[in-house]
Scaffold this motif. Sequence first.
Motif, short mmCIF file in Angstrom:
data_model
loop_
_atom_site.label_atom_id
_atom_site.label_comp_id
_atom_site.label_asym_id
_atom_site.label_seq_id
_atom_site.Cartn_x
_atom_site.Cartn_y
_atom_site.Cartn_z
N GLN A 1 14.02 -17.07 -18.11
CA GLN A 1 13.09 -18.04 -17.52
C GLN A 1 12.04 -17.12 -16.70
N ILE A 2 12.71 -16.20 -16.07
CA ILE A 2 12.05 -15.14 -15.11
C ILE A 2 11.02 -14.36 -16.09
N GLY A 3 11.55 -13.80 -17.12
CA GLY A 3 10.81 -13.14 -17.92
C GLY A 3 9.38 -13.73 -18.71
N SER A 4 9.83 -14.91 -19.00
CA SER A 4 8.85 -15.82 -19.69
C SER A 4 7.70 -16.35 -18.58
N SER A 5 7.87 -16.56 -17.47
CA SER A 5 7.13 -17.32 -16.40
C SER A 5 6.53 -16.34 -15.74
N LEU A 6 7.00 -15.25 -15.36
CA LEU A 6 6.26 -14.14 -14.55
C LEU A 6 5.51 -13.11 -15.38
N LEU A 7 5.63 -13.03 -16.46
CA LEU A 7 5.07 -12.32 -17.41
C LEU A 7 4.20 -12.95 -18.47
N PRO A 8 3.17 -12.20 -19.19
CA PRO A 8 2.22 -13.12 -20.02
C PRO A 8 2.99 -12.84 -21.38
N THR A 9 2.89 -13.97 -22.09
CA THR A 9 3.52 -13.94 -23.60
C THR A 9 2.43 -13.46 -24.27
N ILE A 10 2.80 -12.74 -25.44
CA ILE A 10 2.28 -11.94 -26.31
C ILE A 10 2.90 -12.20 -27.76
N ASP A 11 2.16 -12.77 -28.55
CA ASP A 11 2.72 -13.11 -30.00
C ASP A 11 1.67 -12.52 -30.90
N ALA A 12 2.34 -12.06 -32.40
CA ALA A 12 1.35 -11.54 -33.39
C ALA A 12 1.86 -12.47 -34.48
N GLY A 13 0.77 -12.96 -35.27
CA GLY A 13 0.91 -13.79 -35.91
C GLY A 13 0.03 -13.43 -37.44
N ALA A 14 0.42 -13.68 -38.46
CA ALA A 14 -0.40 -13.51 -39.91
C ALA A 14 -0.18 -14.56 -40.83
N GLN A 15 -1.29 -14.77 -41.54
CA GLN A 15 -1.52 -16.32 -42.10
C GLN A 15 -2.26 -15.80 -43.40
N ALA A 16 -1.71 -16.06 -44.82
CA ALA A 16 -2.55 -16.13 -46.11
C ALA A 16 -2.26 -17.49 -46.59
N GLN B 1 -3.58 -11.95 -36.21
CA GLN B 1 -3.81 -12.13 -34.92
C GLN B 1 -2.74 -11.71 -33.83
N ILE B 2 -3.32 -11.31 -32.79
CA ILE B 2 -2.25 -11.05 -31.64
C ILE B 2 -2.95 -11.94 -30.15
N GLN B 3 -2.02 -12.85 -29.86
CA GLN B 3 -2.39 -13.69 -28.82
C GLN B 3 -1.68 -13.53 -27.70
#
Length: 487
Positions: free
Chosen positions: A115-130, A154-156
Motif C-alpha cells: 500500500q505504501i509503495g502504490s500510494s506514495l510513488l507514481p504507477t508506471i505501466d507498459a502496454g502493447a496492442q496489436a 505505450q508507457i503510462q
Amino acid sequence: MRTMSVLRTGCRHRGHAFAAISAVALAACSLGPNGQPPAMPSPAHYGRTALPEQTAMADGVSQRFDIGAQPVPEWWRLYRSPQLDALVDEGLKNSPTLAATEKNLAGAREQLRAQIGSSLLPTIDAGAQATRERALGIPEAGPPTVRYNVFVGQIQAHYTFDLFGAVRYANAALHARVDVQAFELNAARRALAANIVTTTINAAMLDSEIDATRRLIALAQQNAQEDARRYALGAVSHAQALASQQSAAAFEATLPGLLQQRDATGHALAVLLGRTPDAEPEIPDLASLATPEQVPVVVPSALLRTRPDIVAAEAAVKAAAAEVGLATAQMFPSLSLTASMGQGGFSWPTALSAAGALWSIGGSLTQPLFHGGALLAQRRAAIDFYDAATQQYKATVLSAFQNVADTLAALEHDAQAVSATQTQTQSARQAFDETAARGRLGAIPAASVRASEQQYWNAKLTALRSSAQRLADTALLFQAMGDAPKG
C-alpha cells in the motif's frame, strides 16, 4: 544578469510553491485526532492494600516482590526444571497456532509495504496492442467495409497528489493495524508459554493426587474387608460393615474423574506443544519444580508499556484516529496527473517511425459535491469508532491492573495456604508415625493405624493442591507483567 534574474524568479516561485505545500500539509495534520491514548490514573499500588515486601514463608521459600523491576523474558527458567524448559521451548517452536499468527503478521506487513509503495510513488505501466479490425464503411464514399490493422505500444504513468493527507492517513491506519497484530503475537507467545507451564503443573499435581487417592482407596478397602469379616463373626453391626463398604466405594468413585482430568490435561499439553494427543510428553515431578523466589512487579505507570494487550489497544487508538483523518480528507479535492507516451500506427513501419509518436498529459481535479450524505456519515462513523477505541483502551488498562492485583493477592494467600497445609501435613504425618509404632507393638488395632494414615493422606492431598496453585499463580503473575519495552 538576465540569467540571474531568471534564477531568482524561479527561486521565488519554488518558495511560493513550498509555502503552499507546507500550508496544505499543516492543514492535513489537523484533520484527525493526534492518536494519543487517554490519560489513565497511576495508583500507588494495585490492590486494596499496599504490597508487602515478601510473602509468608512456605515450603522453605518466601517470595520477594521486586517492585519497579523489569519483566523477565524467559521467566519459566526460574522454576529450575530442565524438563519444563524443554517443554516450553518445544511449544514456542512447534505450535501451529503461533506459527499461523506469525504468518498472518508477515502477510499484513507485506500488504502495508504494497500500500505504501502504490500510494506514495507514481504507477508506471507498459502496454502493447496489436489488433485486426473490420468496420462498416459508407457505400457512397467508398467500399462497403474497411479492414485495417492497429499497432500501439505505450508507457503510462499516474500519480495522485496527497493534498489533504488522505494517503498518509490511510497508510498510518494500516501501519497501526499491523502494530496491533504484532503486539497480539507477542501476547499469544507469552500466553502459550504460561499455558504450557500451568498445564504441566496441573498434570504433575494430578499425578500426585492420583497416587494419593489410590492409597486412600486401598486403605478404605482394607477397612471394608476387615469390617466384613468382623460382621461375619458378629463383632460389629451390619450398619458399620455397610458404612465401611460405602466409604471405600466413595473413594473409588473419585478416581475415574481424576483419571479423566489427567488424560484431558495430557492431551491438551501435547497439542500445545504441536503434537498429536497420543504423543504426551514426560511430565516432571511436582516436587522437582522450584518456587521462584524473586518476582518482578512492574509499577502501574510502566505496565502501560510492558503489557502487550495495552500497547495493542494503544495502537488501535492510533489506527482509529488515522481513520478519522482519512474520512475527513476524503471530503476535500483530489488532484491526479496522468501521462503517457508511445508509438502507434496502422502498420509496423508507421508505428515504428517518427510519424507514429503518441503522447498525452493531463490532470484532473475532483471535488466531492453530493454523495447522499455518505461522506459525512463515514466521518461520523470513524469518530464513533475512535471514541470506542479510546474506551476500549481504558477498559484494557483497568483489566490489566485488576489482573495484576488478583495475581499478587493470590501469591500472598497461596503462601499462607501452603504454610498452613504443610503444618497440617507434618502434624498428620507425625501422628501417623506414632500411631503406626503403637500398632506394631499391638497397643492399638490396625483399623486405628489405617484411620491415622488416611488423615495423613488427606492432609497431603490438600498440601499438594496448595503447592501446585502457588506455582501456577506465580506463572500467571509473570505473564501479567508483560515484556520489557523495546528500545
